[in-house]
Design a protein around this motif. Structure first.
Motif, PDB file in Angstrom:
ATOM      1  N   LEU A   1       0.850  -1.180   0.000  1.00 51.29           N
ATOM      2  CA  LEU A   1       0.000   0.000   0.000  1.00 51.29           C
ATOM      3  C   LEU A   1       0.886   1.229   0.000  1.00 51.29           C
ATOM      4  CD1 LEU A   1      -2.900  -0.690   2.567  1.00 51.29           C
ATOM      5  CD2 LEU A   1      -2.853  -1.087   0.099  1.00 51.29           C
ATOM      6  N   CYS A   2       0.856   1.972  -1.095  1.00 51.80           N
ATOM      7  CA  CYS A   2       1.601   3.229  -1.197  1.00 51.80           C
ATOM      8  C   CYS A   2       0.609   4.380  -1.240  1.00 51.80           C
ATOM      9  CB  CYS A   2       2.466   3.233  -2.458  1.00 51.80           C
ATOM     10  SG  CYS A   2       3.711   1.918  -2.509  1.00 51.80           S
ATOM     11  N   GLY A   3       1.124   5.574  -1.228  1.00 51.87           N
ATOM     12  CA  GLY A   3       0.274   6.755  -1.273  1.00 51.87           C
ATOM     13  C   GLY A   3       0.919   7.883  -0.505  1.00 51.87           C
ATOM     14  N   TYR A   4       0.770   9.085  -1.012  1.00 50.63           N
ATOM     15  CA  TYR A   4       1.440  10.226  -0.398  1.00 50.63           C
ATOM     16  C   TYR A   4       0.907  10.455   1.012  1.00 50.63           C
ATOM     17  CZ  TYR A   4       3.863  14.613   0.093  1.00 50.63           C
ATOM     18  OH  TYR A   4       4.694  15.599   0.558  1.00 50.63           O
ATOM     19  N   LEU A   5       1.652  11.231   1.787  1.00 51.35           N
ATOM     20  CA  LEU A   5       1.321  11.515   3.176  1.00 51.35           C
ATOM     21  C   LEU A   5      -0.138  11.953   3.333  1.00 51.35           C
ATOM     22  CD1 LEU A   5       4.561  13.569   3.844  1.00 51.35           C
ATOM     23  CD2 LEU A   5       4.074  11.325   4.830  1.00 51.35           C
ATOM     24  N   GLY A   6      -0.860  11.238   4.189  1.00 54.72           N
ATOM     25  CA  GLY A   6      -2.240  11.600   4.470  1.00 54.72           C
ATOM     26  C   GLY A   6      -3.255  11.172   3.434  1.00 54.72           C
ATOM     27  N   ALA A   7      -2.874  10.294   2.492  1.00 49.70           N
ATOM     28  CA  ALA A   7      -3.797   9.910   1.427  1.00 49.70           C
ATOM     29  C   ALA A   7      -4.932   9.026   1.926  1.00 49.70           C
ATOM     30  CB  ALA A   7      -3.040   9.194   0.305  1.00 49.70           C
ATOM     31  N   GLY A   8      -4.712   8.309   3.032  1.00 46.44           N
ATOM     32  CA  GLY A   8      -5.758   7.446   3.563  1.00 46.44           C
ATOM     33  C   GLY A   8      -5.378   5.973   3.593  1.00 46.44           C
TER      34      GLY A   8
ATOM     35  N   GLU B   1      10.612 -16.399  -1.194  1.00 47.52           N
ATOM     36  CA  GLU B   1       9.547 -16.916  -0.338  1.00 47.52           C
ATOM     37  C   GLU B   1       8.369 -15.954  -0.207  1.00 47.52           C
ATOM     38  OE1 GLU B   1      10.944 -19.483   3.094  1.00 47.52           O
ATOM     39  OE2 GLU B   1      12.714 -18.210   2.766  1.00 47.52           O
ATOM     40  N   LEU B   2       8.438 -14.816  -0.901  1.00 38.67           N
ATOM     41  CA  LEU B   2       7.320 -13.884  -0.962  1.00 38.67           C
ATOM     42  C   LEU B   2       6.709 -13.916  -2.355  1.00 38.67           C
ATOM     43  CD1 LEU B   2       8.766 -10.749   0.897  1.00 38.67           C
ATOM     44  CD2 LEU B   2       7.168 -12.446   1.813  1.00 38.67           C
ATOM     45  N   ASP B   3       5.402 -13.823  -2.415  1.00 39.35           N
ATOM     46  CA  ASP B   3       4.670 -13.798  -3.685  1.00 39.35           C
ATOM     47  C   ASP B   3       4.086 -12.404  -3.854  1.00 39.35           C
ATOM     48  OD1 ASP B   3       3.131 -14.203  -5.909  1.00 39.35           O
ATOM     49  OD2 ASP B   3       1.693 -15.549  -4.936  1.00 39.35           O
ATOM     50  N   CYS B   4       4.733 -11.593  -4.671  1.00 40.83           N
ATOM     51  CA  CYS B   4       4.329 -10.190  -4.809  1.00 40.83           C
ATOM     52  C   CYS B   4       3.024 -10.085  -5.587  1.00 40.83           C
ATOM     53  CB  CYS B   4       5.433  -9.384  -5.497  1.00 40.83           C
ATOM     54  SG  CYS B   4       5.135  -7.609  -5.481  1.00 40.83           S
ATOM     55  N   ARG B   5       1.994  -9.673  -4.906  1.00 36.88           N
ATOM     56  CA  ARG B   5       0.683  -9.455  -5.530  1.00 36.88           C
ATOM     57  C   ARG B   5       0.514  -7.957  -5.818  1.00 36.88           C
ATOM     58  NH1 ARG B   5      -2.516 -14.104  -4.481  1.00 36.88           N
ATOM     59  NH2 ARG B   5      -1.056 -15.867  -4.460  1.00 36.88           N
ATOM     60  N   ALA B   6      -0.724  -7.509  -5.946  1.00 33.95           N
ATOM     61  CA  ALA B   6      -0.986  -6.155  -6.421  1.00 33.95           C
ATOM     62  C   ALA B   6      -0.358  -5.076  -5.545  1.00 33.95           C
ATOM     63  CB  ALA B   6      -2.490  -5.929  -6.511  1.00 33.95           C
ATOM     64  N   VAL B   7       0.178  -4.061  -6.217  1.00 31.28           N
ATOM     65  CA  VAL B   7       0.631  -2.832  -5.581  1.00 31.28           C
ATOM     66  C   VAL B   7      -0.501  -1.816  -5.687  1.00 31.28           C
ATOM     67  CG1 VAL B   7       2.283  -0.927  -5.678  1.00 31.28           C
ATOM     68  CG2 VAL B   7       3.050  -3.275  -6.134  1.00 31.28           C
ATOM     69  N   VAL B   8      -0.899  -1.246  -4.553  1.00 34.73           N
ATOM     70  CA  VAL B   8      -2.028  -0.313  -4.513  1.00 34.73           C
ATOM     71  C   VAL B   8      -1.527   1.078  -4.155  1.00 34.73           C
ATOM     72  CG1 VAL B   8      -4.252   0.222  -3.440  1.00 34.73           C
ATOM     73  CG2 VAL B   8      -3.584  -2.170  -3.815  1.00 34.73           C
ATOM     74  N   ALA B   9      -1.901   2.061  -4.952  1.00 37.39           N
ATOM     75  CA  ALA B   9      -1.622   3.460  -4.628  1.00 37.39           C
ATOM     76  C   ALA B   9      -2.910   4.103  -4.126  1.00 37.39           C
ATOM     77  CB  ALA B   9      -1.094   4.208  -5.846  1.00 37.39           C
ATOM     78  N   VAL B  10      -2.883   4.606  -2.899  1.00 40.18           N
ATOM     79  CA  VAL B  10      -4.039   5.296  -2.333  1.00 40.18           C
ATOM     80  C   VAL B  10      -3.898   6.781  -2.645  1.00 40.18           C
ATOM     81  CG1 VAL B  10      -5.380   5.743  -0.252  1.00 40.18           C
ATOM     82  CG2 VAL B  10      -4.157   3.569  -0.502  1.00 40.18           C
ATOM     83  N   VAL B  11      -4.952   7.363  -3.192  1.00 38.60           N
ATOM     84  CA  VAL B  11      -4.919   8.745  -3.672  1.00 38.60           C
ATOM     85  C   VAL B  11      -6.014   9.546  -2.990  1.00 38.60           C
ATOM     86  CG1 VAL B  11      -5.327  10.206  -5.692  1.00 38.60           C
ATOM     87  CG2 VAL B  11      -3.915   8.154  -5.909  1.00 38.60           C
ATOM     88  N   ASP B  12      -5.660  10.724  -2.503  1.00 40.31           N
ATOM     89  CA  ASP B  12      -6.641  11.654  -1.944  1.00 40.31           C
ATOM     90  C   ASP B  12      -7.142  12.553  -3.077  1.00 40.31           C
ATOM     91  OD1 ASP B  12      -8.162  13.510  -0.603  1.00 40.31           O
ATOM     92  OD2 ASP B  12      -6.458  14.501   0.353  1.00 40.31           O
TER      93      ASP B  12
ATOM     94  N   ARG C   1       7.066  14.527  -8.257  1.00 43.76           N
ATOM     95  CA  ARG C   1       7.589  13.302  -8.872  1.00 43.76           C
ATOM     96  C   ARG C   1       7.346  12.085  -7.997  1.00 43.76           C
ATOM     97  NH1 ARG C   1      13.633  13.928 -10.809  1.00 43.76           N
ATOM     98  NH2 ARG C   1      13.140  11.850 -11.621  1.00 43.76           N
ATOM     99  N   VAL C   2       7.381  12.264  -6.685  1.00 45.53           N
ATOM    100  CA  VAL C   2       7.116  11.151  -5.784  1.00 45.53           C
ATOM    101  C   VAL C   2       5.656  10.718  -5.887  1.00 45.53           C
ATOM    102  CG1 VAL C   2       7.019  10.418  -3.372  1.00 45.53           C
ATOM    103  CG2 VAL C   2       8.947  11.785  -4.182  1.00 45.53           C
ATOM    104  N   ALA C   3       4.745  11.687  -5.823  1.00 45.04           N
ATOM    105  CA  ALA C   3       3.320  11.368  -5.928  1.00 45.04           C
ATOM    106  C   ALA C   3       3.001  10.722  -7.268  1.00 45.04           C
ATOM    107  CB  ALA C   3       2.486  12.638  -5.730  1.00 45.04           C
ATOM    108  N   GLU C   4       3.631  11.219  -8.327  1.00 48.66           N
ATOM    109  CA  GLU C   4       3.399  10.654  -9.657  1.00 48.66           C
ATOM    110  C   GLU C   4       3.927   9.233  -9.757  1.00 48.66           C
ATOM    111  OE1 GLU C   4       4.940  11.452 -14.220  1.00 48.66           O
ATOM    112  OE2 GLU C   4       4.562  13.174 -12.906  1.00 48.66           O
ATOM    113  N   SER C   5       5.112   8.981  -9.203  1.00 51.16           N
ATOM    114  CA  SER C   5       5.698   7.648  -9.311  1.00 51.16           C
ATOM    115  C   SER C   5       4.871   6.617  -8.562  1.00 51.16           C
ATOM    116  CB  SER C   5       7.139   7.658  -8.785  1.00 51.16           C
ATOM    117  OG  SER C   5       7.178   7.763  -7.379  1.00 51.16           O
ATOM    118  N   GLN C   6       4.222   7.027  -7.473  1.00 51.79           N
ATOM    119  CA  GLN C   6       3.369   6.098  -6.732  1.00 51.79           C
ATOM    120  C   GLN C   6       2.199   5.637  -7.597  1.00 51.79           C
ATOM    121  OE1 GLN C   6       2.533   8.552  -3.339  1.00 51.79           O
ATOM    122  NE2 GLN C   6       4.264   7.779  -2.159  1.00 51.79           N
ATOM    123  N   ILE C   7       1.630   6.553  -8.366  1.00 53.56           N
ATOM    124  CA  ILE C   7       0.515   6.204  -9.244  1.00 53.56           C
ATOM    125  C   ILE C   7       0.993   5.377 -10.424  1.00 53.56           C
ATOM    126  CG2 ILE C   7      -1.241   7.163 -10.790  1.00 53.56           C
ATOM    127  CD1 ILE C   7      -1.454   9.537  -8.863  1.00 53.56           C
TER     128      ILE C   7
END
Length: 304
Positions: A10-17, A112-123, A138-144
């Motif tokens: 779960l990624c997302g800029y500070l305070g995105a939720g 030993e980890l199975d990487c599933r979906a990466v989620v970007a939370v956006v406000d 650029r950070v906020a954009e790269s998360q999306i």
């Protein structure tokens, strides 16, 4: 040999939720989720907000998980893998400045980890402003761009026009990502799907986050007056991207959890968890001078 442990980011800029979404996932029945929390700053408020809801919370603090290959991260992965027989999924709530490209590379490197979906939370309310900011855009954009799914938070309180505008903007940046406004069955199916690295492969290397963001711990000598405190925060709310901590307020019983995210201030009665000291706040901003000014005003109690 045990099956690989599914992991979502779960990624997302500070305070995105992100923490709100994670707690909604933990409320779902029938799945055991192991949580790894990475707070930016030395007061791990986000971990405390989750720890009471999840039996197993791994906490990483003092920095961004994707900026270090140090022992703390790999020790946390080892602990997660040692618990795989007790859990169904590992969810990593990354700090607000983490980039999915680097995070996913850690998960993909561990067999030993199975990487599933990466989620970007956006406000939706602050997305346009965040992307236009030359310091952190650029950070906020790269998360999306690096996500498999975009979760538009606060859909229950923002207007439809704001929600549509944010959705269109996110789609232009990453047309491959699905979009969601609630953790329904469709979102859960996406969460279980394998990570698609096509978006990540197109990302250029990003600068060191440590040079982009500053974090400051503010210690309050005595409980402030609520109205004066709010007046001080109002002066600084546009330059401070995240403010959080437990505090006492003059004339009110007990402690309150303070959170400033996306320009919205919340003060709710809450007791700090064991080991966490009240009247200490962590503030995050791309502007170190703004943090200094906020600290000076709060420590002096000047409302104007």
């Amino acid at each position: 040999m045990a099956a690989p442990l599914p992991v979502n980011l779960l990624c997302g800029y500070l305070g995105a939720g992100k923490t709100t979404l994670l707690n909604r996932l933990l409320d779902r029945q029938g799945e055991r989720i192991l949580v790894m929390v990475n707070d930016f700053g030395d007061i791990a408020v986000d971990a405390a907000l989750i720890a009471g809801r999840s039996a197993d919370t791994i906490q990483l603090s003092n920095g961004c998980i994707c900026c270090s290959m140090g022992g703390g991260l790999f020790d946390a992965f080892e602990r997660a893998l040692s618990l795989r027989n007790r859990v169904d999924r590992l969810v990593i709530e990354a700090s607000g400045v983490a980039e999915p490209r680097r995070l996913a590379s850690f998960a993909l490197a561990e067999r030993e980890l199975d990487c599933r979906a990466v989620v970007a939370v956006v406000d939706p309310q602050s997305l346009t402003e965040r992307l236009a900011d030359p310091r952190i855009g650029r950070v906020a954009e790269s998360q999306i761009r690096g996500a498999d799914a975009i979760f538009l938070s606060r859909a229950d309180i923002v207007g439809r026009a704001t929600l549509r505008r944010a959705g269109r903007l996110a789609a232009r940046l990453n047309p491959l990502a699905s979009q969601h406004v609630t953790p329904d069955s469709s979102f859960m199916r996406v969460l279980a799907a394998p990570h698609d690295g096509r978006s990540l492969a197109a990302l250029a290397a990003e600068p060191d986050h440590g040079r982009l963001f500053a974090s400051r711990t503010i210690r309050l000598a005595s409980p402030p007056d609520r109205s004066e405190f709010v007046a001080i925060i109002d002066r600084h709310r546009r330059s401070i991207h995240r403010l959080k901590g437990y505090m006492r307020l003059l004339g009110l019983d007990g402690t309150h959890l303070l959170q400033l995210a996306g320009g919205e201030l919340a003060l709710d009665p809450a007791a700090p968890p064991d080991g966490m000291v009240a009247d200490r706040l962590v503030a995050i901003s791309p502007d170190a001078d703004a943090l200094m000014r906020l600290a000076a005003d709060l420590e002096s109690g000047r409302p104007a």
